[in-house]
Design an enzyme around this catalytic site. Sequence first.
Site, PDB file in Angstrom:
ATOM      1  N   HIS A 109      -7.346  -4.655  -0.912  1.00  0.00           N
ATOM      2  CA  HIS A 109      -6.711  -5.943  -1.214  1.00  0.00           C
ATOM      3  C   HIS A 109      -7.517  -6.678  -2.271  1.00  0.00           C
ATOM      4  O   HIS A 109      -7.367  -7.879  -2.460  1.00  0.00           O
ATOM      5  CB  HIS A 109      -6.630  -6.811   0.038  1.00  0.00           C
ATOM      6  CG  HIS A 109      -6.117  -6.093   1.235  1.00  0.00           C
ATOM      7  ND1 HIS A 109      -6.946  -5.455   2.124  1.00  0.00           N
ATOM      8  CD2 HIS A 109      -4.858  -5.873   1.661  1.00  0.00           C
ATOM      9  CE1 HIS A 109      -6.205  -4.885   3.064  1.00  0.00           C
ATOM     10  NE2 HIS A 109      -4.945  -5.116   2.801  1.00  0.00           N
ATOM     11  N   HIS A 135       0.827  -1.212   0.000  1.00  0.00           N
ATOM     12  CA  HIS A 135       0.000   0.000   0.000  1.00  0.00           C
ATOM     13  C   HIS A 135       0.858   1.258   0.000  1.00  0.00           C
ATOM     14  O   HIS A 135       0.388   2.335   0.374  1.00  0.00           O
ATOM     15  CB  HIS A 135      -0.909   0.018   1.238  1.00  0.00           C
ATOM     16  CG  HIS A 135      -1.738  -1.205   1.404  1.00  0.00           C
ATOM     17  ND1 HIS A 135      -2.676  -1.579   0.475  1.00  0.00           N
ATOM     18  CD2 HIS A 135      -1.765  -2.150   2.377  1.00  0.00           C
ATOM     19  CE1 HIS A 135      -3.256  -2.703   0.870  1.00  0.00           C
ATOM     20  NE2 HIS A 135      -2.715  -3.079   2.025  1.00  0.00           N
TER      21      HIS A 135
END
Lengths: 333, 333
Positions: free
Chosen positions: A219, A57
């Site tokens: 995700h 991320h």
Amino acid sequence: MKKIINNPNNVVEDMLHGMVAAHPEYIKKLDNANVIVRKNSPIKGKVAVVSGGGSGHEPSHAGYVGTGMLDAAVAGAVFTSPTPDQVYEAVKAVDGGAGVLLVIKNYSGDVMNFDMAKDLADMDGIKVESVVVNDDVAVENSTYTAGRRGIAGTVFIHKIAGAKAEQGASLEEVKRIAEKVINNVRSMGMALSSCIVPAAGKPNFTLGEDEIEIGMGIHGEPGTHRENIKTADEITEHLVNKILDDISIEKGEEVAVMVNGLCSTPLMELYIVNKKVNEMLQSKGIKTHKTFVGEFMTSLEMAGYSVTILKLDDELKALLDEPANTPAFKNIK
Amino acid sequence: MKKIINNPNNVVEDMLHGMVAAHPEYIKKLDNANVIVRKNSPIKGKVAVVSGGGSGHEPSHAGYVGTGMLDAAVAGAVFTSPTPDQVYEAVKAVDGGAGVLLVIKNYSGDVMNFDMAKDLADMDGIKVESVVVNDDVAVENSTYTAGRRGIAGTVFIHKIAGAKAEQGASLEEVKRIAEKVINNVRSMGMALSSCIVPAAGKPNFTLGEDEIEIGMGIHGEPGTHRENIKTADEITEHLVNKILDDISIEKGEEVAVMVNGLCSTPLMELYIVNKKVNEMLQSKGIKTHKTFVGEFMTSLEMAGYSVTILKLDDELKALLDEPANTPAFKNIK
């Protein structure tokens, strides 16, 4: 799978070494764990703010380690919660005697492992408090999550709680302000394409040639629905309306806006999105105090974006405007 | 084609409106042209630095308009040179009486149109000088270019010439320092995938499933060759060696490094690249003064990266370290 990596099993270590090589003026890596800490840690008498989670991320979270934001970021394997030990090492490394606030995105594994680290630190006599970020209005009880997911709005917690800690506030005060941000922040995203976890080597979901997913997680967790691609204005209108349905913001009130790219979406398109966000807020008489457009909470190579709206009051506004100096986020007052 | 846009013919206008809505504290748009200027333009007695080119390379160049960098950025259509009129409007808007330096990337259309704007401004009695950036060591005489192409190294010219202008230097001095940066900067890139110009709606080149292109340009111009994908270390070694073959940097000398993502490459991978760049420079005894990792000169949604190395002396180092405050580039001294 085409990726610019060496061994898929070493991507996190390689990345962290590359980060420290790039930003030695801000950060260092702990020898015994995949944890990035402020170069001058621990800072005596200052509350430390610690975050982290699975890698993939970036710049979240290590890019926000520095003055006025985080004291440490714990980097789990890709899309995998850090272990309790890792978090515990971070806490020990940055505690300056005034205690540590853990900022946790709401994923069951993260919540559990950060909590276990808190217990370990308690036994050492380190004061630790935690907050859980759940800004994603798309869905409840998604894959990996009980309740709502924590996504890009987390960066506003880092900024504002970090500023409060930098001012010398107590652990209770830093926790109070972090919870205030969590209560006031909402996000929602959309995706044009999936991402590929290096060790898996294949996309974690697939979309048709003209298909997009609304409300998916960072995700690749399922969102609210799939549909054929529409215009930037139409998609953005849907996301912003879902956010504004979830939080009461009156005419004349002020907000901060974040248009966050998930990775493969050109900055050009993020600005086109921001044009619509700005028009919608203006038409409702809501004043935009500050806008952030860029990549803050990404999802490997996923194409898509999220919109975050943070409702401000005078206290939050003043802390948002405080200086910050980190690899990925700088604010000049 | 999945893109987050409205009308493909309006992407530049939509983007510029979204940029100004996001960053009103830094920038404004001219009413009569796709030109972004500093909010407080013109600044009396300060040399103005102006750049620009085709759109699709964001944050280049409008993201660098602000204190210590550019006074104006001219935004052509996607991958299309701005017209002479547009550049001329930019020059007129920001000239504060001390003259204007045009920073041009070496593409034949850009060079011609910026030169014509210079002639128009000369007739108005505005002092205009120009420099042409040609940092890409990959190929000579590429599509659209006689000589070498200008790519990500251009951002170092913006930073350093902008700092010199901010200090109150004369036009001759600002031009001299810009030329010094151009003489000292080299770049080279690679691509995993192509980009899609919105109005065309299809990729401007294609690569096989395991194929990469070495040395391509930021509009998809051909590079030196194609090959099967290798490790990040192997690819980076090739690029850095090509750069160091082209410029003499002795043991003990200092450099600034930029690892630039073209768009769809995760930040994780850019840091993995930087690990190798740093190791190579260290092994040669070259000292890295400062490193920039992120997206500085993009190519719509192309996946890939470029490496830029700028050889420093005391003068360039001091100017690189000067403060900058723009939407996409902030430096805190």
